[in-house]
Design an enzyme around this catalytic site. Structure first.
Site, PDB file in Angstrom:
ATOM      1  CG  HIS A  55      -7.482  -0.435  -1.636  1.00  0.00           C
ATOM      2  ND1 HIS A  55      -8.496  -0.528  -0.714  1.00  0.00           N
ATOM      3  CD2 HIS A  55      -8.099  -0.501  -2.845  1.00  0.00           C
ATOM      4  CE1 HIS A  55      -9.661  -0.632  -1.322  1.00  0.00           C
ATOM      5  NE2 HIS A  55      -9.449  -0.609  -2.633  1.00  0.00           N
ATOM      6  CG  HIS A  57      -9.951  -3.398  -6.944  1.00  0.00           C
ATOM      7  ND1 HIS A  57     -11.092  -3.969  -6.443  1.00  0.00           N
ATOM      8  CD2 HIS A  57      -9.746  -2.257  -6.214  1.00  0.00           C
ATOM      9  CE1 HIS A  57     -11.575  -3.201  -5.465  1.00  0.00           C
ATOM     10  NE2 HIS A  57     -10.777  -2.155  -5.313  1.00  0.00           N
ATOM     11  CD  GLN A 150     -17.038  -3.880  -7.945  1.00  0.00           C
ATOM     12  OE1 GLN A 150     -15.910  -4.153  -8.329  1.00  0.00           O
ATOM     13  NE2 GLN A 150     -17.356  -2.690  -7.466  1.00  0.00           N
ATOM     14  CG  HIS A 208     -14.118  -1.279  -1.401  1.00  0.00           C
ATOM     15  ND1 HIS A 208     -13.339  -2.384  -1.197  1.00  0.00           N
ATOM     16  CD2 HIS A 208     -13.617  -0.646  -2.506  1.00  0.00           C
ATOM     17  CE1 HIS A 208     -12.398  -2.429  -2.131  1.00  0.00           C
ATOM     18  NE2 HIS A 208     -12.539  -1.391  -2.935  1.00  0.00           N
ATOM     19  CD  GLU A 211     -14.616   3.740  -3.889  1.00  0.00           C
ATOM     20  OE1 GLU A 211     -14.971   2.557  -3.696  1.00  0.00           O
ATOM     21  OE2 GLU A 211     -13.835   4.082  -4.797  1.00  0.00           O
ATOM     22  CG  ASP A 307      -9.243   1.834  -5.680  1.00  0.00           C
ATOM     23  OD1 ASP A 307      -9.442   0.657  -5.315  1.00  0.00           O
ATOM     24  OD2 ASP A 307     -10.160   2.664  -5.809  1.00  0.00           O
ATOM     25  CD1 TRP A 313     -14.576   2.408 -10.728  1.00  0.00           C
ATOM     26  CD2 TRP A 313     -13.556   0.483 -11.275  1.00  0.00           C
ATOM     27  NE1 TRP A 313     -15.514   1.412 -10.739  1.00  0.00           N
ATOM     28  CE2 TRP A 313     -14.924   0.227 -11.062  1.00  0.00           C
ATOM     29  CE3 TRP A 313     -12.718  -0.571 -11.626  1.00  0.00           C
ATOM     30  CZ2 TRP A 313     -15.477  -1.048 -11.192  1.00  0.00           C
ATOM     31  CZ3 TRP A 313     -13.265  -1.842 -11.756  1.00  0.00           C
ATOM     32  CH2 TRP A 313     -14.625  -2.066 -11.538  1.00  0.00           C
TER      33      TRP A 313
END
Ligand code: FE2
Length: 414
Positions: A55, A57, A150, A208, A211, A307, A313
């Site tokens: 996982h 991005h 997103q 997702h 979360e 992630d 993030w």
């Protein structure tokens, strides 16, 4: 090539591995070298199948502070900062950042990556760039792409159409973000759309899911129910599920039955979950990682991901999988000896199940000779000493090598 005396997956006795024509030709103690065969001594070194990032991005990596930093450290400010950065997105920008991260991953022994790519963009800038790269880099790393809405499927203009177009363009899996949709009804409907499109185009699903530290966020039960009802089962993955940390125990007891029946996979992202979670709490502050220990105890498949790497993030990250396992074990109260020893599975075999890599993954005769050699005798040492990935071989070819650092200490009286 003959790899001599390596310790495969925490074994205490060394064995030899013969690699011929890119395959594991023989795995046994004391193999007789063939005439002229190259011999590589692996005495006392751990040998594992290659690491898997289940996982990440890639499209947002290496953008922290551009143009401004996420000062609150929250998920939602991260989305705002990314919205600013997205204005500057070009294919070249995405390509150069993603290539850098892929090289960091290869150096860390990673050979398979599942990346979510933001497709709430009518130009598909990031998706086009990463689709091109998926082809260009496949000799050294396998990229799987999740079309990730997103800002939602129903809460973003033409969200459904964008998602469908991304699948037609070649994404491997369908994403969703039910906890970010405007309403509970949209949340459920977005998952229905996700399954409809996955079945229409023959894709995997990775959502997702929940979360958020909201104990009322119940996307997971819908996801698991649809996975069960449609028969998609282990083609479906629930990423994050951090709300499960906050569910009441009576609800989790009931939910667990459905989760087992559904056969779905889970991905926790320990570093980012603990960093972004608990942000609306005073004290005590929740850890916000999903219930990994309990899921594992029920025989449910769980893997760990990063992630984000140095983006809105997550201000940290070296792209390796060690930190994810290290944090996951601490946050999940899983530092028993056996738990530590077998924890490599969170970033190898368990992740391989999530990515649907099949029997081709793993160290056994007849498989492609893809593996890593660690500067440690077992995975306990890897975690404790942050051991170097000495070498990474893919299909019998060396794709990364690192010399371990040497430290000298000069102290009086020695
Ligand atoms: Fe994510």
């Amino acid at each position: 090539m003959l790899f001599r005396n390596g310790l495969i997956e925490n074994a205490t006795e060394g064995v030899d591995i013969r690699v011929l024509d890119g395959k594991f030709a023989a795995i046994a103690p004391n193999l007789e070298p063939l005439p002229g065969e190259e011999i590589i001594d692996c005495t006392g070194k751990l040998i594992l199948p290659p690491f898997i990032e289940s996982h990440i991005h890639l499209d947002t990596c290496l953008t922290a502070g551009q143009p401004s930093w996420n000062m609150s450290g929250t998920l939602f400010e991260g989305i705002e900062r990314w919205e600013e950065r997205k204005q500057f997105l070009t294919k070249e920008d995405v390509r150069s950042r993603v290539k850098k991260v892929l090289h960091m991953q290869v150096a860390n022994g990673i050979q398979h990556v599942r990346t979510h790519v933001d497709i709430n963009d009518p130009k598909f800038t990031a998706l086009e760039a990463i689709l091109e790269l998926r082809e260009e880099v496949k000799s050294f790393i396998n990229i799987q792409i999740v079309a990730f809405p997103q800002y939602g499927i129903l809460s973003y203009p033409k969200g459904r159409e964008l998602l469908e177009e991304a699948l037609k363009m070649g994404a491997d899996a369908v994403g969703a973000i039910p906890h970010f949709e405007f309403t509970r009804e949209y949340s459920v409907e977005s998952l229905n759309i996700c399954f409809e499109l996955a079945q229409k185009y023959g894709k995997l699903i990775d959502v997702h899911c929940d979360e958020i530290d909201d104990e009322a966020s119940r996307g997971l039960e819908t996801l698991a129910a649809r996975a069960y009802e449609t028969g998609m089962r282990d083609m479906v993955t629930a990423s994050h599920t951090t709300a499960m940390h906050s569910y009441n125990n009576a609800y989790v007891n009931r939910l667990m039955r459905l989760l087992k029946m559904s056969g779905i996979n889970f991905v926790a992202n320990p570093c980012v979950n603990v960093h972004l979670g608990g942000r609306v709490d005073n004290y005590p502050k929740r850890r916000a990682m999903t219930r990994v220990k309990e899921l594992v105890a029920e025989g449910i498949n769980v893997s760990f991901g990063n992630d984000d790497i140095f983006d809105p993030w997550n201000p940290m990250g070296n792209a390796g999988m060690r930190d994810a396992v290290f944090m996951g074990l601490y946050v999940g109260h899983m530092l028993g000896y056996e738990e530590i020893m077998k924890s490599y599975k969170f970033v190898t075999y368990n992740a391989a199940r999530t990515l649907h890599l099949g029997d081709a993954y793993g160290i056994k005769e007849g498989n492609s000779a893809s593996f890593v050699i660690m500067d440690a005798k077992n995975y306990y040492e890897v975690l404790k000493d942050n051991a170097t990935v000495l070498a990474s071989y893919k299909d019998g070819k060396l794709i990364a090598r690192t010399e371990p650092a040497k430290t000298q200490v000069f102290v009086p009286g020695e």
